[in-house]
Design an enzyme around this catalytic site. Structure first.
Site, short mmCIF file in Angstrom:
data_model
loop_
_atom_site.label_atom_id
_atom_site.label_comp_id
_atom_site.label_asym_id
_atom_site.label_seq_id
_atom_site.Cartn_x
_atom_site.Cartn_y
_atom_site.Cartn_z
N HIS A 297 -3.16 -5.34 -4.68
CA HIS A 297 -3.42 -6.53 -3.65
C HIS A 297 -3.88 -5.91 -2.76
O HIS A 297 -4.57 -6.59 -1.92
CB HIS A 297 -1.95 -6.93 -3.90
CG HIS A 297 -1.43 -8.62 -2.99
ND1 HIS A 297 -2.60 -9.48 -3.89
CD2 HIS A 297 -1.10 -8.81 -2.78
CE1 HIS A 297 -2.38 -10.24 -2.73
NE2 HIS A 297 -1.76 -9.86 -2.06
N HIS A 307 -3.25 -8.75 8.40
CA HIS A 307 -1.84 -7.67 7.37
C HIS A 307 -3.36 -6.23 7.80
O HIS A 307 -3.32 -5.81 6.87
CB HIS A 307 -2.68 -8.22 6.37
CG HIS A 307 -2.63 -9.37 5.75
ND1 HIS A 307 -0.81 -10.25 6.12
CD2 HIS A 307 -2.82 -10.30 4.82
CE1 HIS A 307 -0.85 -11.07 5.54
NE2 HIS A 307 -1.97 -11.48 4.86
N HIS A 334 -5.15 -10.43 -0.86
CA HIS A 334 -3.92 -10.41 0.57
C HIS A 334 -4.56 -11.12 1.59
O HIS A 334 -4.39 -11.49 2.58
CB HIS A 334 -3.87 -8.73 0.33
CG HIS A 334 -2.10 -9.14 1.03
ND1 HIS A 334 -1.07 -10.01 1.23
CD2 HIS A 334 -1.89 -8.56 2.46
CE1 HIS A 334 -0.29 -9.65 2.40
NE2 HIS A 334 -0.58 -8.60 2.85
N VAL A 335 -5.55 -10.69 1.82
CA VAL A 335 -6.89 -11.11 2.75
C VAL A 335 -7.64 -12.50 2.47
O VAL A 335 -8.82 -12.01 1.93
CB VAL A 335 -7.45 -10.10 3.81
CG1 VAL A 335 -8.52 -10.69 4.84
CG2 VAL A 335 -6.53 -9.17 4.38
N HIS A 336 -7.59 -13.40 3.26
CA HIS A 336 -7.98 -14.52 2.62
C HIS A 336 -9.30 -15.37 3.04
O HIS A 336 -9.70 -14.90 3.46
CB HIS A 336 -7.00 -15.80 2.78
CG HIS A 336 -5.72 -16.03 2.22
ND1 HIS A 336 -4.87 -16.38 2.97
CD2 HIS A 336 -5.42 -15.01 1.27
CE1 HIS A 336 -3.36 -16.18 2.25
NE2 HIS A 336 -4.53 -15.51 1.55
#
Length: 431
Positions: A297, A307, A334-336
């Site tokens: 993730h 993050h 995790h990072v959009h």
């Protein structure tokens, strides 16, 4: 996934074919306007309580599938039987299998009965028709993955965490399950946990014999563990939060890592997962399995402002194992946003290292991660990045060649923004 004109680079076992890079917003088209966020989608179960809902399937071993569904009754002991009937012709069920069901509770929420049944052995590249439970339930169909390359179209879905975005709100798991059923009941979904799968309750007491602050996380993933059972036993994993499986008759080995397998732990706390990963990768024969893919993730490499550094503890512990095993590509979320790196090892370009791709752009209530760091120390290794929502497709064409495409979500067009042609690292020699 594309530079001014057309650029083809040989990265030591991988050819990159990238698209034109626009000025200002990295790889974004100048005329592309990102749509605003949409309201949360909520689905309602309008059928009888005993009617199967939230059906999804997953790969189990070489030739079996696990079917999972929920019946929305008040007492798991009175649930319909955990039975799946199936066959290769509509309405003709020549085989059946029986499994188990259970419920879980969280605060004042109690789940329906969650059923798990494993069917098989199944033939590869074959459509099966099935129904869950007893009686005249609706018929569904699934298609098994092929026994050898090419693996293409939609054979297996890899989901790198943050499934329902429930964040402890249990009814959202039910809504999500109903939302994805049309897709997840037809092709296997292989998932790993993200931070939004964690429950919001206080952590459990410290584990006996462990150092202060070390806490096992499975109790923090009550809904995820109950609803999305993955093949951990079959892959020798001691945890439900990481496992592996084979696809295409063993031509591809996929390792699903657990970024939150030990909540609140770093460094030495990864020892159990690292030991399992070492054993798992050591058992892969690259003469038989030319492709190895890893999924986690939290990104280990990212130039996005969101993050930053969260995956560093895991990278330090496990990156050497992936490098020595000549893993071909590592996917994270995790990072959009979307970002693809060249092949890397230990923060430097290395043609024998994995390619790292962040594809945390599936859509969410938080919006985009829209701040890339232009002068980030890894910026020269980032080949393509864009803060749009989208999805990716990995097509294993043969034992030596695969094609990765990233598709930006655009309501008007099927837009392919990034394309990479990979050559298997199976033949690469260890330094």
């Amino acid at each position: 996934m594309a530079n001014s004109g057309k650029k083809l680079m040989d990265g030591g076992g991988v050819a990159f074919q990238t698209l034109p890079r626009a000025a200002g917003d990295d790889n974004a088209d100048d005329d592309y306007v990102r749509p605003p966020p949409r309201p949360l989608v909520s689905t309602v179960h309008d059928k009888p309580a005993t009617h199967p809902q939230q059906v999804h399937i997953s790969v189990v071993g070489a030739n079996r599938m696990r079917i999972c569904w929920v019946t929305d009754d008040d007492d798991g002991r009175s649930s319909p039987p955990s039975v799946v009937e199936y066959g290769t012709s509509p309405g003709e069920y020549t085989a059946s299998a029986t499994g188990d069901h259970a419920t879980y509770s969280y605060s004042d929420y109690k789940s329906g009965a969650i059923h798990h049944v494993t069917i098989g052995p199944l033939e590869p590249a074959t459509t099966y028709y099935y129904r869950c439970g007893a009686g005249e339930e609706e018929e569904l169909s699934l298609r098994t993955p092929p026994a050898k390359p090419p693996v293409q179209d939609y054979d297996v879905a890899l989901v790198a965490g943050d499934l329902s975005y429930a964040d402890g709100k249990q009814p959202l798991w039910d809504s999500f399950g109903r939302l994805v059923q049309p897709l997840a009941s037809a092709r296997p979904w292989m998932v790993t946990e993200g931070n939004h799968e964690k429950e919001k309750t206080p952590p459990p007491p410290p584990v006996a014999g462990a150092s202060a602050g070390v806490r096992l996380s499975p109790s923090r993933f009550a809904a995820y563990n109950a609803r999305w059972r993955m093949p951990r036993e079959e892959s020798g994993s001691p945890s439900s939060l990481y496992y592996s499986f084979d696809a295409a008759g063993g031509a591809a080995h996929v390792v699903m890592l657990g970024s939150y397998a030990f909540v609140e732990e770093r460094g030495e706390g990864t020892a159990e997962q690292r030991a399992w990963l070492e054993r798992d990768l050591a058992g892969v024969d690259r003469r038989r399995t030319p492709w190895v893919v890893a999924v986690a993730h939290v990104p280990w490499y990212s130039t996005n402002g969101e993050h930053q550094g969260e995956g560093e503890w895991m990278r330090r512990a496990m990156e050497p194992l992936l490098y020595d095993a000549r893993v071909d590509v590592v996917f994270s979320a995790h990072v959009h946003a979307y970002e693809r790196f060249t092949r890397i090892y230990d923060n430097e370009a290395n043609r024998q290292g994995p390619m790292y791709i962040t594809i945390g752009d599936g859509g969410n209530v938080d919006g985009h991660s829209d701040k890339f760091i232009e002068d980030h120390e890894l910026a020269h290794l980032s080949e393509f990045r864009e803060m749009s929502f989208g999805h990716g497709r990995l097509r294993i064409v043969s034992e030596t060649k695969a094609i990765w495409t990233w598709h930006r979500n655009d309501d008007q067009h099927a837009t392919v923004r990034d394309v990479v042609v990979l050559e298997s690292m199976a033949g690469a020699k260890t330094n």
